[in-house]
Design an enzyme around this catalytic site. Structure first.
Site, PDB file in Angstrom:
ATOM      1  N   ILE A  57       0.849  -1.202   0.000  1.00 56.53           N
ATOM      2  CA  ILE A  57       0.000   0.000   0.000  1.00 56.53           C
ATOM      3  C   ILE A  57       0.884   1.252   0.000  1.00 56.53           C
ATOM      4  CG2 ILE A  57      -1.788   1.287   1.256  1.00 56.53           C
ATOM      5  CD1 ILE A  57      -2.581  -1.299   2.646  1.00 56.53           C
ATOM      6  N   LYS A  93       5.246  -0.118  12.942  1.00 55.20           N
ATOM      7  CA  LYS A  93       4.697   0.560  11.755  1.00 55.20           C
ATOM      8  C   LYS A  93       4.054   1.881  12.158  1.00 55.20           C
ATOM      9  CE  LYS A  93       3.913  -3.874   9.450  1.00 55.20           C
ATOM     10  NZ  LYS A  93       2.942  -4.981   9.294  1.00 55.20           N
TER      11      LYS A  93
END
Ligand code: NAP
Ligand code: HSE
Length: 430
Positions: free
Chosen positions: A139, A208
């Protein structure tokens, strides 16, 4: 390097992601050359074992176990780090930057813990450090935040950024599986590792989120500033109760900039079934971003796997190659120019789902409501399921301060009519 000879790259690692990068750069060679104006040539590949079967045809002269064959080769312009882990990866990435090479990596652990020194090395050498694949695999989210949404003040970012736990929670929700069964299934499908702790305890998502929040809010968020709670306490019962109240349970990474500090937290949360992230199922990832100018935007796709992850790595290689060809490397480096305070969890406020095991007799609800009220915790709904002498209470609070909720829970635990606090899960409605 010249445009005529092409851009030389050295691959550190030929595992899942390395193999994907090799495939993409070979399969789409012609188009890639057209798009950047020069061929990309893989010159060397570092592995631990050159004799290993890699499931594709590779010229054996390309493989090496000696990293100097890459770091000391002046014809290698870009080093792609996909070995993973921290020690060797960091040492090689820093050396590559010091030697004037651009670096592309998929390594969230290295970026979350050592981003600052890597950025400083990239700046000193006026080279690029790109890491799109480190968060949410295929993504696009790092570059959109750094470039496409750069004119915005990002106020919040909510992500489903761990595919393994999203798969497990989806199966628990849709098939009524228990946690252990869902984990076993995720392991048998190769999503979860034999040691699944990084995924189920929330550490993978925390790394993340530290990267995303640092970029979104232009301030360095270190890993130890991220509040982390995994999904190990989420049960099939909680999922059923949540569904009856029109929620799904997801492991969320939430980053919010409220001017008086930022919030950075990873934990399971009840999410209204109507929220765009509620429909993100199985191993898919998604990141919902709110900017002051753009409003809400959502990025959705595959957060891991050979080709999706390699898609992001290969695009970073192309970007680094273009920059080299146009002698404009190092244009977008570290964007952490602000110094924002991370709020303590006690000062964050949210709604809560609370499941209590209680005695089923007069006055129980009143004594529980009294303790909540005394601590400024206001209840929004109460559902009771009776089974003889005992009952289960499912409470949803209004938005309250975490520290008030924790104080209230201490008091609730002491009540003789409360058998157990079965679970407490935050509710995310933004
Ligand atoms: P992997 O399958 O374990 O592959 C690692 C590769 O690096 C192997 O080829 C291995 O060589 C080589 N290697 C490891 N340590 C080495 C060392 N010290 N010296 C030389 N070679 C070494 O790992 P991966 O799944 O491709 O992941 C790579 C990176 O991408 C990690 O940072 C990971 O977090 C990130 N990432 C992965 C995914 C995914 O879906 N897999 C998604 C997003 C990000 P041998 O083959 O000879 O053993
Ligand atoms: N283990 C991660 C996940 C993939 O399940 O999303 C690699 O970042």
């Amino acid at each position: 390097m010249t445009a005529k000879n092409g851009i030389g790259i050295g691959l550190l690692g030929m595992g899942t992601v390395g193999r994907g990068v090799y495939r993409i750069l070979n399969d789409n060679k012609g188009d890639i050359e057209q798009k950047i104006g020069a061929p990309i040539v893989i010159k060397k590949i570092l592995v631990r074992d050159v004799s290993k079967d890699r499931g594709l045809e590779i010229n054996s002269n390309l493989l090496t176990t000696n990293v100097s064959d890459i770091l000391s080769d002046p014809e290698i312009d870009i080093v792609v780090e996909v070995i993973g882990g921290i020690n060797s990866a960091l040492e090689y990435a820093l050396e590559a930057l010091e030697k004037g090479k651009s670096v592309v990596t998929a390594n969230k652990d290295m970026i979350a813990l050592h981003g600052k020194e890597l950025f400083e090395a990239a700046k000193a050498g006026k080279r690029d450090l790109f890491f799109e694949a480190s968060v949410a695999g295929g993504i696009p989210i790092i570059r959109p935040l750094k470039e496409c949404l750069a004119a915005n003040r990002v106020t919040q970012l909510i992500g489903i950024i761990n595919g393994t736990t999203n798969y497990m929670l989806t199966r628990m929700n849709e098939e009524g599986l228990g946690f252990a069964q869902a984990l076993e299934e995720a392991q048998s499908l190769g999503y979860a590792e034999a040691d699944p702790s990084a995924d189920v305890e929330g550490y993978d998502a925390a790394r993340k989120l530290a990267i995303l929040a640092s970029i979104a809010f232009n301030t360095r968020v270190s890993l130890d500033q991220v509040y982390v709670e995994g999904v190990t306490q989420v049960t099939a019962e909680d999922i059923t109760h949540a569904a009856n109240l029109n929620y799904v349970i997801k492991l969320l990474g939430i980053a919010r900039d409220s001017r008086n500090g930022i919030e950075v937290r990873v934990h399971p949360a009840l999410l209204p079934k109507t929220h765009p992230l509620a429909s993100v199922k199985d191993v898919f990832n998604a990141i919902f971003v709110t900017g002051d100018a753009v409003g809400d935007v959502m990025f959705y796709g595959r957060g891991a796997g050979e080709l999706p992850t390699a898609s992001a790595v290969a695009a970073d290689v192309m970007k680094a190659a273009r920059n080299l060809l146009h002698t404009c490397t190092g244009m977008i480096g570290c964007t952490c120019f602000a110094d924002k305070t991370v709020k303590s969890m006690g000062l964050t406020s949210t709604k809560y789902y609370i499941r209590l095991g209680v005695a089923d007799k007069p006055g129980v609800l009143a004594s529980i409501a009294y303790v909540f009220g005394k601590n400024d915790v206001s209840l929004a709904s109460v559902v009771q399921h009776s089974s003889g002498e005992a009952a289960e209470l499912i409470l949803i609070t209004h938005e309250v301060l975490e520290k008030n909720l924790q104080e209230a829970l201490k008091g609730i635990k002491e009540l003789p009519v409360v058998n157990e606090i079965s679970n407490v899960i935050r509710v995310e409605e933004h």
